[in-house]
Design a protein around this motif. Structure first.
Motif: not given
Length: 228
Positions: A141-150, A152-167
């Motif tokens: 959350t400090s770098t706003m970077r998302f990873y799947n099995k190590g 990196e998957i690039i997300l938009s800000s709204k994708e990030s918000s939705l993904m964080l809700l699920f996580l």
């Protein structure tokens, strides 16, 4: 310090109008009259918000958004367009734009939307600890970077918000109203199409088979559940 907004439009009169609206909301502005000028600004500066016209002289605003998201730049983008077509808004959202407003717009509404987007984006960055892990997924959350099995998957800000809700809440069923309130800040006028766009975008990025999702599962008649 005031939040900074990059305004991208090839019409000088629209640039001045948008600048006036932003200044009336105590926001600093930088003006760009082409896609290339916008990309150069973003390369050398950091902004809290980008207002993007669709029809620019040298390229479409959609192309600028593509380039930003492919570079991992997650600054919120609002499309401001004179083309009032569902295709444009849905296509813009699918590329990673965060909102869409058509010309002519009401200055008070535009100002409120911009400030709300900036506020939600900043709260998203500050909310929770630095590293959030859930199954094969991790989110810094400090770098706003998302990873799947190590990886990196690039997300938009709204994708990030939705993904964080699920996580943060694996296994919980979220209705469309709950999702729209969390990601868009509004539970009154729920936009089913916008939700589907972002659910499908996330599925295309984290599922082995988007048609048979194993992680973002539809709960028929209710909403969605995240299974890590």
């Amino acid at each position: 310090m005031s939040d900074k907004v990059l305004i991208v439009d090839d019409d000088p009169s629209v640039l001045k109008l948008l600048e006036k609206v932003m200044h009336s909301n105590d926001l600093e502005t930088t003006l760009a009259d082409s896609g290339l000028a916008a990309l150069n600004c973003i390369k050398n500066n950091t902004y809290d918000m980008i207002l993007m016209d669709v029809m620019l002289g040298d390229m479409e605003g959609f192309e600028v958004i593509k380039k930003l998201r492919s570079q991992g730049i997650q600054t919120p983008v609002m499309i401001v367009s004179g083309r009032n077509e569902d295709y444009d808004s849905l296509y813009g959202l699918s590329l990673g734009a965060d909102d869409y407003i058509t010309k002519p717009f009401r200055p008070l509404v535009l100002g409120a939307k911009v400030k709300a987007l900036i506020r939600r984006y900043k709260n998203q960055v500050l909310d929770s600890s630095d590293i959030l892990e859930c199954g094969p997924f991790s989110y810094n959350t400090s770098t706003m970077r998302f990873y799947n099995k190590g990886e990196e998957i690039i997300l938009s800000s709204k994708e990030s918000s939705l993904m964080l809700l699920f996580l943060k809440h694996p296994g919980q069923v979220y209705t469309k109203e709950m999702i729209y309130e969390h990601v868009w800040g509004n539970s009154v006028a729920v936009d089913d199409n916008a939700i589907m766009v972002y659910i499908n975008r996330l599925r295309s990025k984290i599922e082995e088979d988007r048609q048979k999702p194993a992680h973002i599962v539809t709960v028929r008649g209710l909403g969605y559940r995240f299974i890590p």
